[in-house]
Design a protein around this motif. Structure first.
Motif, PDB file in Angstrom:
ATOM      1  N   LEU A   1     -13.640 -57.009 -69.860  1.00 33.02           N
ATOM      2  CA  LEU A   1     -14.900 -57.472 -69.274  1.00 33.02           C
ATOM      3  C   LEU A   1     -15.986 -56.424 -69.442  1.00 33.02           C
ATOM      4  N   PRO A   2     -17.254 -56.840 -69.430  1.00 33.34           N
ATOM      5  CA  PRO A   2     -18.355 -55.864 -69.504  1.00 33.34           C
ATOM      6  C   PRO A   2     -18.268 -54.885 -68.338  1.00 33.34           C
ATOM      7  N   GLN A   3     -18.650 -53.644 -68.634  1.00 28.72           N
ATOM      8  CA  GLN A   3     -18.662 -52.590 -67.623  1.00 28.72           C
ATOM      9  C   GLN A   3     -20.032 -51.948 -67.619  1.00 28.72           C
ATOM     10  N   TYR A   4     -20.585 -51.778 -66.411  1.00 30.54           N
ATOM     11  CA  TYR A   4     -21.922 -51.190 -66.267  1.00 30.54           C
ATOM     12  C   TYR A   4     -21.831 -49.935 -65.423  1.00 30.54           C
ATOM     13  N   SER A   5     -22.468 -48.870 -65.888  1.00 31.00           N
ATOM     14  CA  SER A   5     -22.434 -47.601 -65.178  1.00 31.00           C
ATOM     15  C   SER A   5     -22.930 -47.745 -63.754  1.00 31.00           C
ATOM     16  N   GLU A   6     -23.983 -48.543 -63.572  1.00 31.20           N
ATOM     17  CA  GLU A   6     -24.493 -48.827 -62.230  1.00 31.20           C
ATOM     18  C   GLU A   6     -24.504 -50.335 -62.059  1.00 31.20           C
ATOM     19  N   GLY A   7     -25.576 -50.893 -61.512  1.00 32.09           N
ATOM     20  CA  GLY A   7     -25.633 -52.347 -61.328  1.00 32.09           C
ATOM     21  C   GLY A   7     -25.766 -53.069 -62.651  1.00 32.09           C
ATOM     22  N   ALA A   8     -25.431 -54.342 -62.643  1.00 31.33           N
ATOM     23  CA  ALA A   8     -25.558 -55.162 -63.858  1.00 31.33           C
ATOM     24  C   ALA A   8     -27.029 -55.355 -64.202  1.00 31.33           C
ATOM     25  N   PRO A   9     -27.338 -55.516 -65.474  1.00 33.54           N
ATOM     26  CA  PRO A   9     -28.737 -55.773 -65.861  1.00 33.54           C
ATOM     27  C   PRO A   9     -29.252 -57.057 -65.185  1.00 33.54           C
ATOM     28  N   ALA A  10     -30.547 -57.059 -64.891  1.00 35.22           N
ATOM     29  CA  ALA A  10     -31.162 -58.227 -64.229  1.00 35.22           C
ATOM     30  C   ALA A  10     -31.207 -59.418 -65.171  1.00 35.22           C
TER      31      ALA A  10
END
Length: 132
Positions: free
Chosen positions: A123-132
């Motif tokens: 699954l996609p992983q984001y360093s902080e919150g997911a992109p808007a």
């Protein structure tokens, strides 16, 4: 499509039902979620607050600016994370009656994940919150 999402706490005193289409389903690895749930990450189904009916002795704790977390006052089960200003509430995966019906679509705040947690689900992983 509207789904019927149900769940509750460990002792059965608290129950909830949401007639909603999930806004998103995520696994959050931030330290606040780790501490609030007592787990290495917080998997949750996000729905609109007005779609949820809650029964039982739910207590609330303001865990951070704009977010409060709901739990059973009898057994302590973590059940919700609510952002009232956005009109949304997260239903904890652990409290769902059928958690397999709502698999997470992404991991957020992996910059704070426990070193031994290695998501291998693709699954996609984001360093902080997911992109808007």
């Amino acid at each position: 499509m509207t789904q019927n999402i149900t769940g509750g706490c460990l002792c059965g005193a608290c129950r909830y039902r949401a007639a909603a289409e999930p806004i998103n389903i995520r696994a959050c690895h931030c330290r606040l979620c780790q501490k609030a749930t007592g787990a290495p990450f917080y998997a949750r189904v996000l729905v609109t607050t007005d779609s949820v009916e809650i029964q039982g002795p739910v207590g609330w704790h303001a865990s951070s600016p704009g977010i409060r977390r709901g739990f059973c006052t009898r057994c302590g089960t973590s059940l919700f994370s609510e952002r009232a200003s956005a009109g949304v509430i997260g239903l904890t995966h652990g409290g769902l009656d059928d958690p397999d019906a709502f698999p997470p679509a992404e991991h957020i705040w992996v910059s704070s994940k426990q070193a031994w947690v290695v998501p291998g689900d693709g699954l996609p992983q984001y360093s902080e919150g997911a992109p808007a």
